[in-house]
Design a protein around this motif. Structure first.
Motif, PDB file in Angstrom:
ATOM      1  N   LEU A 266       0.818  -1.214   0.000  1.00 27.00           N
ATOM      2  CA  LEU A 266       0.000   0.000   0.000  1.00 27.00           C
ATOM      3  C   LEU A 266       0.848   1.259   0.000  1.00 27.00           C
ATOM      4  O   LEU A 266       0.402   2.313  -0.456  1.00 27.00           O
ATOM      5  CB  LEU A 266      -0.931  -0.006   1.214  1.00 27.00           C
ATOM      6  N   ARG A 267       2.090   1.168   0.498  1.00 19.54           N
ATOM      7  CA  ARG A 267       2.951   2.347   0.497  1.00 19.54           C
ATOM      8  C   ARG A 267       3.312   2.740  -0.934  1.00 19.54           C
ATOM      9  O   ARG A 267       3.310   3.919  -1.296  1.00 19.54           O
ATOM     10  CB  ARG A 267       4.211   2.063   1.317  1.00 19.54           C
ATOM     11  N   VAL A 268       3.620   1.721  -1.751  1.00 15.59           N
ATOM     12  CA  VAL A 268       3.927   2.004  -3.155  1.00 15.59           C
ATOM     13  C   VAL A 268       2.666   2.353  -3.924  1.00 15.59           C
ATOM     14  O   VAL A 268       2.614   3.327  -4.681  1.00 15.59           O
ATOM     15  CB  VAL A 268       4.624   0.783  -3.801  1.00 15.59           C
ATOM     16  N   LEU A 269       1.599   1.561  -3.711  1.00 13.72           N
ATOM     17  CA  LEU A 269       0.354   1.795  -4.443  1.00 13.72           C
ATOM     18  C   LEU A 269      -0.256   3.142  -4.068  1.00 13.72           C
ATOM     19  O   LEU A 269      -0.759   3.873  -4.927  1.00 13.72           O
ATOM     20  CB  LEU A 269      -0.631   0.671  -4.136  1.00 13.72           C
ATOM     21  N   GLY A 270      -0.197   3.480  -2.771  1.00 15.78           N
ATOM     22  CA  GLY A 270      -0.761   4.749  -2.339  1.00 15.78           C
ATOM     23  C   GLY A 270      -0.032   5.942  -2.927  1.00 15.78           C
ATOM     24  O   GLY A 270      -0.624   7.004  -3.128  1.00 15.78           O
ATOM     25  N   GLY A 271       1.258   5.780  -3.213  1.00 13.16           N
ATOM     26  CA  GLY A 271       2.015   6.868  -3.829  1.00 13.16           C
ATOM     27  C   GLY A 271       1.944   6.874  -5.341  1.00 13.16           C
ATOM     28  O   GLY A 271       2.534   7.735  -5.981  1.00 13.16           O
ATOM     29  N   ASN A 272       1.233   5.899  -5.906  1.00 10.70           N
ATOM     30  CA  ASN A 272       1.107   5.802  -7.358  1.00 10.70           C
ATOM     31  C   ASN A 272      -0.309   6.182  -7.754  1.00 10.70           C
ATOM     32  O   ASN A 272      -1.146   5.331  -8.072  1.00 10.70           O
ATOM     33  CB  ASN A 272       1.446   4.368  -7.814  1.00 10.70           C
ATOM     34  N   GLY A 273      -0.584   7.484  -7.734  1.00 10.88           N
ATOM     35  CA  GLY A 273      -1.910   7.976  -8.064  1.00 10.88           C
ATOM     36  C   GLY A 273      -2.401   7.553  -9.434  1.00 10.88           C
ATOM     37  O   GLY A 273      -3.570   7.186  -9.595  1.00 10.88           O
ATOM     38  N   PRO A 274      -1.538   7.600 -10.472  1.00  9.98           N
ATOM     39  CA  PRO A 274      -1.990   7.173 -11.791  1.00  9.98           C
ATOM     40  C   PRO A 274      -2.500   5.731 -11.833  1.00  9.98           C
ATOM     41  O   PRO A 274      -3.477   5.434 -12.507  1.00  9.98           O
ATOM     42  CB  PRO A 274      -0.735   7.348 -12.656  1.00  9.98           C
ATOM     43  N   GLN A 275      -1.838   4.826 -11.102  1.00  7.51           N
ATOM     44  CA  GLN A 275      -2.292   3.434 -11.101  1.00  7.51           C
ATOM     45  C   GLN A 275      -3.647   3.307 -10.393  1.00  7.51           C
ATOM     46  O   GLN A 275      -4.529   2.572 -10.849  1.00  7.51           O
ATOM     47  CB  GLN A 275      -1.265   2.535 -10.423  1.00  7.51           C
ATOM     48  N   LEU A 276      -3.823   4.038  -9.283  1.00  7.69           N
ATOM     49  CA  LEU A 276      -5.109   4.025  -8.598  1.00  7.69           C
ATOM     50  C   LEU A 276      -6.205   4.576  -9.508  1.00  7.69           C
ATOM     51  O   LEU A 276      -7.333   4.066  -9.525  1.00  7.69           O
ATOM     52  CB  LEU A 276      -5.028   4.846  -7.311  1.00  7.69           C
TER      53      LEU A 276
END
Length: 469
Positions: A266-276
């Motif tokens: 979640l640390r990486v995913l949360g910082g990857n706004g485009p992927q979200l």
């Protein structure tokens, strides 16, 4: 912890052509169609299965829901295992499970056993697509030639083609061998995948020695199953399901932020706004697409008074448009352009549905389907290509599995919306209410795409800075 075999070591261990190894394409394609073929063939088998076991439609509907539940959970979980242990092992294990499930379904003595076979099918068919995405990324690393658009387009076209012909194929199989034939067909398909996979898929070399986050996977499964069970039948007395899902989500988030090797980082995913944002677009696009498929088809039969076979013919322009657009535009990534055109055409198609009446001419019914078929071909390709560029390369398979999970959530949201708009029968006022719901989803899709200039930079150069857009 033993480090993952580097791209240079993989290249030395497995000499192959300088371009994308085309020997990988047949197992990738055959494996990836196992899910859509089982999703679509069951549509024509529900009635004869209900007759065979004396089960009403409310019970046979679990044959559809069971596959959705299993695949929604299985895709990201098995995708994470693909990232950790390589595509070959999970591909072979998953496709072998498909054959076992096919045999169990063919011999099932009860509806409960048949539902269990569908759950196994869901988990078995969850391995091939994440494995294909992992292989595509590995080939790009091995060759240094990052041009996967054609391969990704082939996957999308194959899946769409099978989804279109699946009901017709299911009807033919039932005509020749009864409803059990739609389960038996998985046995030769599984055998083909096992042979192709064993002969053509590369061995992974050194295995990534690290712990599997089983508690994280279990919490993720709990939050997803509780949410999906509520979406399948949203009623006030089932309030505990979304509460359970929210509680599991909170515990899951706390755990994943603390463990050193989480199931979903979640640390990486949360910082990857485009992927979200890509996951959100997948949800919105598939909600509209499935709402049209479920709602419009029912209205054609009840509100317009067409037979089931004639309604299927009316939907042919939608399927044809999706296939043609996918084939023609597949080799050009053009993520932002596809998303913009697709979302605008979804808005236009939903507006057309507001003009449809029981007495509308046939050309208007056909046009509505054709207009909504074009974005169906564009948006799936766009989100798939966007995710390939935005996701952490080390987690591409689990990211791809999660992308499909959001598509399944869209299917369930569409199913719930269709049930709400058609409380008694699929009449024209209900269709217009559903069209307004679809219009809202399409407008949100356009609103999330229009200001996002980062989508225009999603090209092959993006792989030099993975996970950034």
């Amino acid at each position: 912890m033993t480090p993952r075999l580097s791209a240079r070591a993989e290249k030395a261990a497995r000499p192959s052509p300088t371009g994308f190894d085309r020997r990988l394409i047949p197992p990738m394609l055959v494996g990836s169609v196992l899910n859509p073929i089982n999703s679509s063939m069951i549509a024509v088998a529900l009635v004869p299965i209900g007759v065979a076991f004396g089960a009403p439609p409310a019970e046979t509907a679990w044959l559809v829901s069971a596959l959705y539940l299993a695949t929604a959970v299985g895709q990201p979980v098995i995708g994470r295992l693909v990232d950790m242990y390589g595509p070959r092992r999970l591909y072979l294990a998953g496709t072998a499970l498909v054959g076992v499930a096919g045999l169990l379904g063919a011999l099932a003595p009860s509806l409960g056993a048949l539902i269990a076979a569908r759950v196994l099918l869901g988990f078995g068919t969850s391995a091939a697509y994440p494995a294909a995405m992992r292989l595509t990324r590995s080939e790009a690393e091995r060759t240094g030639q990052d041009s996967p658009a054609g391969v990704l387009a082939a996957l999308a076209v194959a899946n769409q083609t099978v989804a279109v012909v699946g009901p017709a194929l299911g009807g033919l199989l039932i005509g020749f061998g009864g409803w059990r034939a739609v389960f038996v067909v998985n046995v030769p398909l599984s055998a083909a995948c096992l042979v192709l996979g064993a002969l053509r898929l590369p061995r992974s070399g050194t295995i990534r020695r690290r712990g599997v986050d089983l508690p994280g996977m279990a919490l993720f499964a709990l939050l997803l199953v509780a949410l999906m069970l509520f979406l399948m039948d949203p009623r006030a007395e089932r309030w505990y399901l979304p509460v359970l899902s929210a509680a599991a989500a909170a515990i899951f988030a706390l755990r994943e932020l603390r463990v050193p090797d989480p199931f979903i980082d979640l640390r990486v995913l949360g910082g990857n706004g485009p992927q979200l944002a890509t996951y959100l677009r997948q949800l919105l696009a598939y909600t509209t697409s499935y709402a049209f498929m479920y709602g419009y088809t029912q209205w054609l039969e009840q509100g317009r008074g067409l037979s089931a076979s004639t309604a299927g013919l009316v939907l042919l322009p939608q399927s044809a448009a999706a296939l043609v657009v996918s084939a023609l535009s597949g080799r050009r990534e053009a993520v932002r352009g596809k998303l913009l055109i697709g979302s605008v055409l979804q808005v236009a198609g939903c507006a057309l549905m507001l003009l449809v009446r029981a007495g509308s001419p046939l050309w208007l019914l056909l046009t509505a389907g054709a207009v909504l078929g074009i974005p169906q071909g564009l948006l799936g390709l766009a989100t798939q290509n966007a995710l390939y560029r935005q996701a952490d390369p080390e987690r591409i398979a689990s990211a791809a599995g999660l992308l499909r999970t959001f598509g399944y959530l869209g299917a369930l949201a569409a199913s719930a919306a269709t049930a709400a708009c058609y409380p008694h029968r699929a009449d024209t006022p209900g269709l217009h209410a559903l069209a307004l719901f679809m219009l809202a989803c399409s407008a949100l899709l356009l609103a999330t795409t229009l200001p996002d200039r980062s989508l225009g930079r999603l090209t092959s150069a993006a792989t030099t800075t993975p996970g950034k857009a």
